[in-house]
Design a protein around this motif. Structure first.
Motif, PDB file in Angstrom:
ATOM      1  N   GLY A  52     -40.875 -50.566 -56.562  1.00 35.79           N
ATOM      2  CA  GLY A  52     -39.577 -50.141 -57.089  1.00 35.79           C
ATOM      3  C   GLY A  52     -39.545 -50.223 -58.597  1.00 35.79           C
ATOM      4  O   GLY A  52     -39.033 -49.324 -59.282  1.00 35.79           O
ATOM      5  N   LEU A  53     -40.129 -51.276 -59.134  1.00 31.84           N
ATOM      6  CA  LEU A  53     -40.136 -51.436 -60.597  1.00 31.84           C
ATOM      7  C   LEU A  53     -40.935 -50.311 -61.259  1.00 31.84           C
ATOM      8  O   LEU A  53     -40.485 -49.708 -62.240  1.00 31.84           O
ATOM      9  CB  LEU A  53     -40.732 -52.802 -60.960  1.00 31.84           C
ATOM     10  N   ALA A  61     -41.153 -45.492 -64.529  1.00 37.08           N
ATOM     11  CA  ALA A  61     -41.561 -44.086 -64.686  1.00 37.08           C
ATOM     12  C   ALA A  61     -40.352 -43.208 -64.967  1.00 37.08           C
ATOM     13  O   ALA A  61     -40.427 -42.241 -65.738  1.00 37.08           O
ATOM     14  CB  ALA A  61     -42.297 -43.619 -63.430  1.00 37.08           C
ATOM     15  N   SER A  62     -39.222 -43.559 -64.385  1.00 34.12           N
ATOM     16  CA  SER A  62     -38.044 -42.718 -64.639  1.00 34.12           C
ATOM     17  C   SER A  62     -37.527 -42.919 -66.062  1.00 34.12           C
ATOM     18  O   SER A  62     -36.875 -42.048 -66.628  1.00 34.12           O
ATOM     19  CB  SER A  62     -36.940 -43.001 -63.609  1.00 34.12           C
ATOM     20  N   VAL A  88     -39.682 -43.786 -68.881  1.00 39.38           N
ATOM     21  CA  VAL A  88     -40.633 -43.338 -69.918  1.00 39.38           C
ATOM     22  C   VAL A  88     -41.460 -42.122 -69.490  1.00 39.38           C
ATOM     23  O   VAL A  88     -42.233 -41.595 -70.288  1.00 39.38           O
ATOM     24  CB  VAL A  88     -41.602 -44.482 -70.316  1.00 39.38           C
ATOM     25  N   GLY A  89     -41.325 -41.724 -68.235  1.00 39.45           N
ATOM     26  CA  GLY A  89     -42.175 -40.633 -67.722  1.00 39.45           C
ATOM     27  C   GLY A  89     -43.392 -41.248 -67.050  1.00 39.45           C
ATOM     28  O   GLY A  89     -43.939 -42.248 -67.547  1.00 39.45           O
ATOM     29  N   PRO A  90     -43.836 -40.645 -65.935  1.00 38.43           N
ATOM     30  CA  PRO A  90     -44.933 -41.255 -65.166  1.00 38.43           C
ATOM     31  C   PRO A  90     -46.220 -41.405 -65.969  1.00 38.43           C
ATOM     32  O   PRO A  90     -46.977 -42.353 -65.764  1.00 38.43           O
ATOM     33  CB  PRO A  90     -45.137 -40.284 -63.994  1.00 38.43           C
ATOM     34  N   GLY A  91     -46.465 -40.517 -66.910  1.00 35.54           N
ATOM     35  CA  GLY A  91     -47.709 -40.585 -67.698  1.00 35.54           C
ATOM     36  C   GLY A  91     -47.767 -41.783 -68.620  1.00 35.54           C
ATOM     37  O   GLY A  91     -48.837 -42.118 -69.152  1.00 35.54           O
ATOM     38  N   GLN A  92     -46.641 -42.448 -68.832  1.00 35.07           N
ATOM     39  CA  GLN A  92     -46.624 -43.592 -69.756  1.00 35.07           C
ATOM     40  C   GLN A  92     -46.539 -44.930 -69.030  1.00 35.07           C
ATOM     41  O   GLN A  92     -46.293 -45.959 -69.638  1.00 35.07           O
ATOM     42  CB  GLN A  92     -45.454 -43.446 -70.754  1.00 35.07           C
ATOM     43  N   VAL A  93     -46.718 -44.881 -67.718  1.00 34.46           N
ATOM     44  CA  VAL A  93     -46.816 -46.124 -66.935  1.00 34.46           C
ATOM     45  C   VAL A  93     -48.249 -46.187 -66.408  1.00 34.46           C
ATOM     46  O   VAL A  93     -48.625 -45.443 -65.515  1.00 34.46           O
ATOM     47  CB  VAL A  93     -45.811 -46.139 -65.758  1.00 34.46           C
ATOM     48  N   VAL A 138     -37.383 -48.182 -74.878  1.00 36.28           N
ATOM     49  CA  VAL A 138     -37.670 -49.627 -74.855  1.00 36.28           C
ATOM     50  C   VAL A 138     -36.521 -50.355 -74.161  1.00 36.28           C
ATOM     51  O   VAL A 138     -36.732 -51.213 -73.292  1.00 36.28           O
ATOM     52  CB  VAL A 138     -37.876 -50.181 -76.285  1.00 36.28           C
ATOM     53  N   ALA A 139     -35.289 -49.977 -74.535  1.00 33.21           N
ATOM     54  CA  ALA A 139     -34.118 -50.626 -73.915  1.00 33.21           C
ATOM     55  C   ALA A 139     -34.109 -50.380 -72.410  1.00 33.21           C
ATOM     56  O   ALA A 139     -33.810 -51.292 -71.618  1.00 33.21           O
ATOM     57  CB  ALA A 139     -32.838 -50.105 -74.561  1.00 33.21           C
ATOM     58  N   GLY A 140     -34.462 -49.169 -71.999  1.00 35.21           N
ATOM     59  CA  GLY A 140     -34.499 -48.843 -70.573  1.00 35.21           C
ATOM     60  C   GLY A 140     -35.559 -49.666 -69.839  1.00 35.21           C
ATOM     61  O   GLY A 140     -35.338 -50.146 -68.723  1.00 35.21           O
ATOM     62  N   VAL A 141     -36.708 -49.835 -70.474  1.00 34.25           N
ATOM     63  CA  VAL A 141     -37.784 -50.638 -69.866  1.00 34.25           C
ATOM     64  C   VAL A 141     -37.312 -52.082 -69.708  1.00 34.25           C
ATOM     65  O   VAL A 141     -37.513 -52.713 -68.663  1.00 34.25           O
ATOM     66  CB  VAL A 141     -39.065 -50.576 -70.739  1.00 34.25           C
ATOM     67  N   VAL A 142     -36.668 -52.609 -70.740  1.00 36.38           N
ATOM     68  CA  VAL A 142     -36.208 -54.006 -70.683  1.00 36.38           C
ATOM     69  C   VAL A 142     -35.181 -54.162 -69.562  1.00 36.38           C
ATOM     70  O   VAL A 142     -35.250 -55.115 -68.772  1.00 36.38           O
ATOM     71  CB  VAL A 142     -35.620 -54.431 -72.049  1.00 36.38           C
TER      72      VAL A 142
END
Ligand code: FAD
Ligand code: MLT
Ligand code: ZN
Length: 484
Positions: free
Chosen positions: A15-16, A21-22, A24-29, A63-67
């Motif tokens: 899930g994380l 991916a949602s 930053v985009g799947p290519g950046q995970v 970055v905020a979204g990732v956090v």
């Protein structure tokens, strides 16, 4: 909850990863184990730990979204810039010591804004390299005043987080002095932005400066407004052999007193010079051999060579152990003997790197004693000392003891404390020195630091186990309580 303790919520990896991916985009995970592994060992090879994934956000909002996604999943985050840090703070904790973190790389936050020549400032992304900032400043006829040998990879965000020092501190100060403001994502995903460039702004706590030296434990720096200084086009560099540390400290003091254009006074020793020459295939700078060497740089106007000569003429340095350069090519040649120490030491094996400051009056005694302490307790260890003598900062490099045996680290740091020094001059505490933080910080200071961490990151999302101890106890906690 203890500061730095991870949330009790279980991590749900699938899930994380989908949430990340949602954002930053799947290519950046990045989850390919080989790729992830290329991020999870530090520069020295001493610190390694697994990560769930490497995430590369491209904007502050990402970055905020990732956090937020990590906090919601109860996951922790390790922040990584250029991964040139030397205390293990930019990589995850060792396997088996807790949940695997998400490694957030700032590599895509590398923008360098236009130089504001009127204010002598520039706004840059946290992932911009030092070399890119230096280049932008020079193109605009200015200079970024911090310099260090890892310039091609070290990032501004990492340099802010570690309060990097480097080669020009005696003239321009550490990274702290160059930070006019910063943009930072806090552990709850909120964004602080102080990028206006106002040099006078007394409206309460300076939250940008709070981030300087916080080693990624209080927030993720995404952009920084930096001070620039006038370019000093002329430079004179000298490499001088001297009889020992006391003579080096005395000459450094004389240079500071009399050479207005002084920018750097660096120290190293014969064993380091031999090592660098062998490692880098360099000829020695001169035939004479001396126990100790000083690398001196002056920058300014056309009189820099005269300023240097005026001090050297009155000093006991002898011509046979003196090399002087007045042009860039010659200067770079001399600097290589000092700058290439780090890579030469690593060529011997995985080093224990201790980065300490001593009161200048104690430096010579410390140099002798540290060699003795190591020889007595860990015979056969290779000891390579070098550093920034103008700042009282020695780098103690030890190769021989196993990487995970930190007994020798403790012995050196305790010696530093006995001499009234600091256990970290410029590299920070990271994971390497957490156990000994009490040697340089009082119980009251440690308590205040924990309170700040608790206030800004109550769930312990950011860089757990870096700078302050993570869940569980360590020597630093025990010592703090003993002193209470
Ligand atoms: P990283 O190694 O990626 O990270 C360092 C710390 O900062 C970690 O705790 C990390 O989590 C945190 N961090 C990174 N980016 C951010 C961010 N955007 N927001 C919040 N936290 C962040 N250091 C000196 O001080 N002086 C020197 O002279 C010097 N010379 C060096 C020479 C060599 C050859 C090498 C390999 C290293 C040297 N260093 C020196 C150490 C290193 O370059 C500095 O510590 C530098 O500041 C690290 O920058 P980085 O981008 O590589 O950070
Ligand atoms: C240096 O001064 O060269 C750096 O801090 C790197 C190191 O200590 O190896
Ligand atoms: Zn250094």
């Amino acid at each position: 909850m203890t500061p730095n303790a991870p949330s009790a919520d279980p991590v749900s990896p699938a899930g994380l990863l989908a949430d990340l991916a949602s954002v930053v985009g799947p290519g950046q995970v990045l989850t390919d184990p080989e790729v992830v592994r290329s991020f999870t060992s530090d520069w020295t090879g001493r610190f390694t730990g697994p990560a769930v994934a490497v995430v590369r956000p491209g904007t502050t909002e990402e970055v905020a979204g990732v956090v937020r996604a990590c906090a919601a999943a109860g996951a922790t985050i390790v922040v990584q810039g250029g991964n040139t840090g030397l205390v293990g703070g930019s990589v995850p904790p060792p396997a088996g010591t807790g949940a695997e973190p998400v490694l957030l790389s700032t590599v895509r936050l590398a923008g360098v804004g236009p130089v504001d020549t009127a204010a002598a400032q520039v706004t840059v992304g946290a992932g911009a390299t030092l070399a890119a900032v230096q280049e932008a400043a020079r193109t605009a006829g200015l200079e970024f005043p911090v310099d260090l040998a890892a310039r091609a990879s070290a990032t501004v965000g990492g340099m802010v987080a570690t309060n990097a020092g480097g080669l020009h501190v005696l003239r321009y100060g550490t990274m702290r002095r160059q930070v006019i403001g910063a943009e930072v994502v806090l552990a709850d995903g909120s964004v602080l932005s102080r990028l206006t460039g106002l040099v006078k702004d007394n409206t309460g706590y300076d939250l940008s400066q709070l981030m300087v030296g916080s080693e990624g434990t209080l927030g993720i720096v995404t952009a920084v407004r930096l001070r620039l200084v006038p370019r000093r086009p002329e430079r004179a560099v000298a490499l001088l052999g001297v009889p020992g540390t006391a003579a080096a400290v005395a000459l450094a003091a004389e240079l500071r007193r009399r050479a207005e254009a002084l920018t750097a006074v660096e120290i190293f020793y014969q064993e380091g010079l031999d090592l660098v020459c062998a490692h880098a295939g360099l000829e020695p700078p001169f035939d004479a051999r001396r126990p100790t060497y000083l690398l001196v740089e002056l920058t300014g106007g056309p009189d820099v060579l005269d300023q240097l000569a005026a001090v050297l003429d009155d000093s006991p340095v002898d011509d046979a152990a003196t090399a002087v350069a007045g042009d860039d090519a010659g200067a770079e040649r001399l600097w290589a003997y000092r700058e290439r120490h780090t890579e030469a030491v690593s060529g011997l094996g995985v080093p224990h790197k201790l980065d300490v400051t001593l009161p200048l009056g104690a430096l010579a005694a410390f140099e002798g004693e540290v060699r003795q302490v190591v020889a007595n307790g860990w015979p056969g260890t290779t000891v390579v000392l070098f550093g920034h003598v103008g700042d009282g900062n020695l780098h103690v490099n030890l190769v021989g003891p196993p990487p995970d045996d930190d007994g020798v680290d403790g012995a050196v740091l305790e010696l530093v404390a006995r001499h009234g020094g600091s256990i970290s001059a410029e590299h920070g505490i990271g994971r390497a020195k957490v156990r000994w933080l009490h040697l340089s910080r009082s119980p009251a200071e440690l308590g205040a630091m924990r309170a700040v961490k608790q206030a800004l990151d109550p769930r312990g999302t950011l860089n757990p186990g870096v700078l302050l101890a993570g869940p569980g106890r360590d020597a630093s906690d025990d010592e703090t309580e003993r002193q209470r």
